[in-house]
Design an enzyme around this catalytic site. Sequence first.
Site, mmCIF file in Angstrom:
data_model
loop_
_atom_site.group_PDB
_atom_site.id
_atom_site.type_symbol
_atom_site.label_atom_id
_atom_site.label_comp_id
_atom_site.label_asym_id
_atom_site.label_seq_id
_atom_site.Cartn_x
_atom_site.Cartn_y
_atom_site.Cartn_z
ATOM 1 N N HIS A 126 0.820 -1.214 0.000
ATOM 2 C CA HIS A 126 0.000 0.000 0.000
ATOM 3 C C HIS A 126 0.852 1.262 0.000
ATOM 4 O O HIS A 126 0.502 2.266 0.615
ATOM 5 C CB HIS A 126 -0.973 -0.002 1.184
ATOM 6 C CG HIS A 126 -2.110 -0.966 1.002
ATOM 7 N ND1 HIS A 126 -2.981 -1.313 1.992
ATOM 8 C CD2 HIS A 126 -2.507 -1.666 -0.088
ATOM 9 C CE1 HIS A 126 -3.862 -2.191 1.533
ATOM 10 N NE2 HIS A 126 -3.585 -2.418 0.266
ATOM 11 N N ASP A 140 -1.100 1.481 -9.170
ATOM 12 C CA ASP A 140 -2.411 0.948 -8.781
ATOM 13 C C ASP A 140 -3.294 2.167 -8.539
ATOM 14 O O ASP A 140 -3.120 2.865 -7.529
ATOM 15 C CB ASP A 140 -2.255 0.098 -7.513
ATOM 16 C CG ASP A 140 -3.565 -0.547 -7.065
ATOM 17 O OD1 ASP A 140 -4.644 -0.125 -7.523
ATOM 18 O OD2 ASP A 140 -3.492 -1.473 -6.232
ATOM 19 N N ASP A 150 -10.561 0.110 -10.251
ATOM 20 C CA ASP A 150 -9.350 -0.296 -9.525
ATOM 21 C C ASP A 150 -8.466 -1.061 -10.504
ATOM 22 O O ASP A 150 -8.747 -2.215 -10.821
ATOM 23 C CB ASP A 150 -9.783 -1.175 -8.336
ATOM 24 C CG ASP A 150 -8.639 -1.536 -7.412
ATOM 25 O OD1 ASP A 150 -7.515 -1.056 -7.626
ATOM 26 O OD2 ASP A 150 -8.892 -2.313 -6.456
HETATM 27 N N1 GLY Z 1 -6.078 -0.493 -4.658
HETATM 28 C C1 GLY Z 1 -6.378 -1.341 -3.607
HETATM 29 C C2 GLY Z 1 -6.555 -2.702 -4.072
HETATM 30 O O1 GLY Z 1 -6.092 -3.050 -5.133
HETATM 31 O O2 GLY Z 1 -7.211 -3.480 -3.460
HETATM 32 MN MN MN Z 2 -5.802 -1.799 -6.793
HETATM 33 MN MN MN Z 3 -7.926 -4.037 -5.803
#
Ligand code: GLY
Ligand code: MN
Ligand code: MN
Length: 440
Positions: free
Chosen positions: A242, A259, A270
């Site tokens: 993260h 990400d 996402d």
């Molecule tokens: N961006 C958070 C996840 O991929 O779960």
């Molecule tokens: Mn993600």
């Molecule tokens: Mn994710």
Amino acid sequence: MSSIYREMKLRRKELMAQMEPNSIALLTAAPPRMRNNDAEYLYRQNSDFYYLTGFTETDALLALIPGRKQGEVVLFCQEKDKAKELWTGILLGPDAACERLGIDDAFPIGDIDDILPGLIEGRERVYYSMGKDDQFDNRVMEWVKVIRNKAKLGAHPPGEFLVLDHLLHELRLFKSAGEIKLMQQAARISAEGHKRAMAHCRPGIREYELEAELLYAFTRAGSRAPAYSSIVAAGDNACILHYNDNDAEVKEGDLVLIDAGCEFGYYASDITRTFPATGIFSPEQKAIYELVLKAQTAAIEAVAPGVPWDEPHNISVKIITQGLVKLGLLKGRPSQLIKSEAYKKFYMHRVGHWIGMDVHDVGDYKIDDDWRLLEPGMVTTIEPGIYISPDNRKVPKKWRGIGVRIEDDVLVTKKGRKVLSVGTPKTVQEIESFMAKSIH
Ligand code: GLY
Ligand code: MN
Ligand code: MN
């Protein structure tokens, strides 16, 4: 009433049809949140509240009272207030709320303590989202106390308190055609952002400069905020799951893991892509990348109605473990390495999560003790990864500090699946040729 509010009306009807007899459900709007003194974060309505009302103001409460003759849907909201509106914008007000939102009754929020106990009185059960917000928990108990104090006069306080989340979140788990459209648009915008960042990447640039490209693409397409803090992680930083300092320099020879996903119309996307700073993968980077891609492709192909939720995960674990053994990064029999969870040194998270209004969306993953089966309308991410710690002395140096994740958003359809997050280069060849054509 516009079509968006009509859909919300149907959701309220569906929820009320599932509530126990003689009950009331209470939902509260999100409070404003302070970033620091006098400065608020951009306001974002609570997802449950928005899902049922489409109402984007704070300081509001929704009561659903199935069977109430004078109206089943009651909203408490801020009154029109010229002085306040001058500072923070137009308020809808109770009078206009009924027509705009298609609700039955609306009252000023300032009158709630006088009116709401009367609405709860005589109802056997109260549904609300218990134990998440101390202040709201206390207020509900205060309203119940008002009724209890009148018990001698014949008032009936409720006898049961039920968690609303389960019923409501089961509805949210299954996306309608309208919701899927919004999710597709969110994913389309995010894919554009990823392409911009990829195109601008070159050694010497800072991670935050790439983040700026993402945010530019998101904002100019109408997204007011990312669905979560963007991760732009170059080199060793890609091994921090993260990471979001986003301030390091991108070096020659680094892989860059991004990400990031925008929120559009209250729906999240996402997406993760990993690419080489120079536009060309080293042999080790390519080997790891292709292994993650193989796992992701197989996991996506496994998504279909009737498949247990953990099957795509198990497939990704199997492929990654076998691949790591082939590359000499894990030693032993794959079946044994899976059993002992030795693969978790490199692949320590699950393959995905529900996604919807929240990036980690609501909805149970298990029914009783079993993983639930996928059904049309559910949307999950598929995001396997391999992270070789820079401190891992058990592997030759050339492998250390490589972190790869590839993530897409996948809708379960009647016949199988549909990837919503298309449009960003993904294979080694697609990435290398896209970056060769860009400006570095
Ligand atoms: N961006 C958070 C996840 O991929 O779960
Ligand atoms: Mn993600
Ligand atoms: Mn994710």
